[in-house]
Design a protein around this motif. Sequence first.
Motif, short mmCIF file in Angstrom:
data_model
loop_
_atom_site.label_atom_id
_atom_site.label_comp_id
_atom_site.label_asym_id
_atom_site.label_seq_id
_atom_site.Cartn_x
_atom_site.Cartn_y
_atom_site.Cartn_z
N ARG A 148 0.98 -0.96 -0.02
CA ARG A 148 0.08 -0.01 0.02
C ARG A 148 0.88 1.32 0.02
N VAL A 149 2.02 1.15 0.55
CA VAL A 149 2.95 2.47 0.50
C VAL A 149 3.32 2.64 -0.89
N LEU A 150 3.76 1.53 -1.54
CA LEU A 150 4.26 1.48 -2.75
C LEU A 150 3.27 2.19 -3.84
N LEU A 151 1.88 1.64 -3.48
CA LEU A 151 0.77 1.86 -4.47
C LEU A 151 0.53 3.41 -4.15
N ALA A 152 0.74 4.00 -3.00
CA ALA A 152 0.48 5.39 -2.56
C ALA A 152 1.39 6.38 -3.40
N ALA A 153 2.55 5.81 -3.53
CA ALA A 153 3.65 6.35 -4.35
C ALA A 153 3.18 6.90 -5.88
N MET A 154 2.26 5.90 -6.35
CA MET A 154 1.95 6.33 -7.76
C MET A 154 0.95 7.77 -7.90
N ALA A 155 1.30 8.38 -8.99
CA ALA A 155 0.20 9.37 -9.27
C ALA A 155 -1.12 8.67 -9.18
N PRO A 156 -2.29 9.74 -8.82
CA PRO A 156 -3.65 9.08 -8.60
C PRO A 156 -4.01 8.48 -10.12
N ALA A 157 -3.75 8.93 -11.15
CA ALA A 157 -4.12 8.48 -12.30
C ALA A 157 -3.30 7.02 -12.64
N GLN A 158 -2.10 6.83 -12.26
CA GLN A 158 -1.43 5.79 -12.46
C GLN A 158 -2.13 4.88 -11.31
N PHE A 159 -2.40 4.94 -10.34
CA PHE A 159 -3.01 4.16 -9.30
C PHE A 159 -4.44 3.48 -9.84
N THR A 160 -5.10 4.60 -10.57
CA THR A 160 -6.59 4.15 -11.11
C THR A 160 -6.40 3.40 -12.15
N GLN A 161 -5.30 3.43 -12.91
CA GLN A 161 -4.97 2.46 -14.04
C GLN A 161 -4.70 1.32 -13.58
N TRP A 162 -3.88 0.97 -12.32
CA TRP A 162 -3.44 -0.10 -11.96
C TRP A 162 -4.72 -0.83 -11.25
N LEU A 163 -5.68 -0.32 -10.75
CA LEU A 163 -6.76 -0.67 -9.91
C LEU A 163 -7.70 -1.15 -11.08
N LYS A 164 -7.88 -0.65 -12.07
CA LYS A 164 -9.04 -0.83 -13.31
C LYS A 164 -9.22 -2.39 -13.42
N GLY A 165 -10.29 -3.10 -13.17
CA GLY A 165 -10.37 -4.44 -13.34
C GLY A 165 -9.66 -5.32 -12.78
N ARG A 166 -8.97 -4.89 -11.80
CA ARG A 166 -8.19 -5.80 -11.08
C ARG A 166 -9.18 -6.52 -9.85
N HIS A 167 -8.69 -7.91 -9.79
CA HIS A 167 -9.34 -8.78 -8.58
C HIS A 167 -8.66 -8.63 -7.27
N LEU A 168 -9.34 -8.08 -6.45
CA LEU A 168 -8.46 -7.99 -4.81
C LEU A 168 -8.80 -9.49 -4.07
N ALA A 169 -7.85 -9.97 -4.03
CA ALA A 169 -8.26 -11.53 -3.44
C ALA A 169 -8.31 -11.14 -2.08
N ARG A 170 -9.56 -12.23 -1.28
CA ARG A 170 -9.77 -12.20 0.00
C ARG A 170 -9.03 -13.35 0.49
N LEU A 171 -7.90 -12.65 1.47
CA LEU A 171 -6.88 -13.68 1.88
C LEU A 171 -7.43 -14.08 3.39
N THR A 172 -7.88 -13.39 4.13
CA THR A 172 -8.52 -13.37 5.62
C THR A 172 -9.84 -12.84 5.56
N PRO A 173 -10.63 -12.91 6.74
CA PRO A 173 -11.83 -12.03 6.68
C PRO A 173 -11.52 -10.63 6.79
N HIS A 174 -10.44 -10.26 7.11
CA HIS A 174 -9.97 -8.84 7.37
C HIS A 174 -9.55 -8.00 5.89
N THR A 175 -9.37 -8.72 4.95
CA THR A 175 -8.78 -8.17 3.56
C THR A 175 -9.92 -7.14 3.07
N THR A 176 -9.15 -6.20 2.76
CA THR A 176 -9.92 -5.15 1.90
C THR A 176 -10.08 -5.49 0.45
#
Length: 256
Positions: A148-176
């Motif tokens: 998350r620290v490394l993702l936060a270092a991206m420019a907002p537009a770059q992070f939006t592109q990174w996130l687009k269509g990406r599956h965020l796997a659930r690893l524990t009940p607490h995973t975002t």
Amino acid sequence: MTIAKADFIEGIAKGMAVLESFDTERQRLNATLAAERAGLTRAAARRHLLTLAHLGYLETDGSYFWMAPKVLRFSGSYLASSRLPRALQPTLNRLAAQTGESFSAVVLDGEEAVIIARSGAYGTPTRVLAYGLHLGARLPAHATSTGRVLLAAMAPAQFTQWLKGRHLARLTPHTTTQARGLRQLISRVRKDDYCFASEEHELGVQALAVPLRDMQGRTVAALNVVLSGTRYQEEALQREMLPLLFEAAREVRSLL
């Protein structure tokens, strides 16, 4: 990096795609599975598997293939020749000796956070350390403090592109796992300049991370402390560990 089409060697790209098809979910692949994962025909995947086995990078029983120890030459060469792990290791060792906790330095590779340097907790049995905290370990960026620290270092537009269509796997009940929730977390990390993650990658494991920036202000890696077995309040970690992490980040800045 972008190169001219005439300079692109398609055979190497396909071979690497086959090699990268092996992961923790699929340690053993046959030609059909490798073809599906690498986006190749079965015949092409089979030829690449056989070639990699001939070169010693894979082992086989004649039907299925799995990675051989020789593939560690790649990671070993990186760790031996790259300046970044060597520059950070003394600081990680000092922090571990000072606190008795485990510290890691991590870089971002696509959707994964990759550990390039680490120090075990001083005097702590290996069995209590979090799973996968070894050199070269690849952890999901969305569920880890360093990621998350490394993702936060991206420019907002770059992070939006990174996130687009990406599956965020659930690893524990607490995973975002929702894009909106991750956006909010990344915004907070940008504001705070650190990240606290609690049991999102593994139950019983918490971590606190800060960015490592070079003299030009570019984030080149992330540094974190990982705590296993005892649940800590974020405020307590901020008070006890955050000053040490920020101090270490300042200490290594001229080396990055």
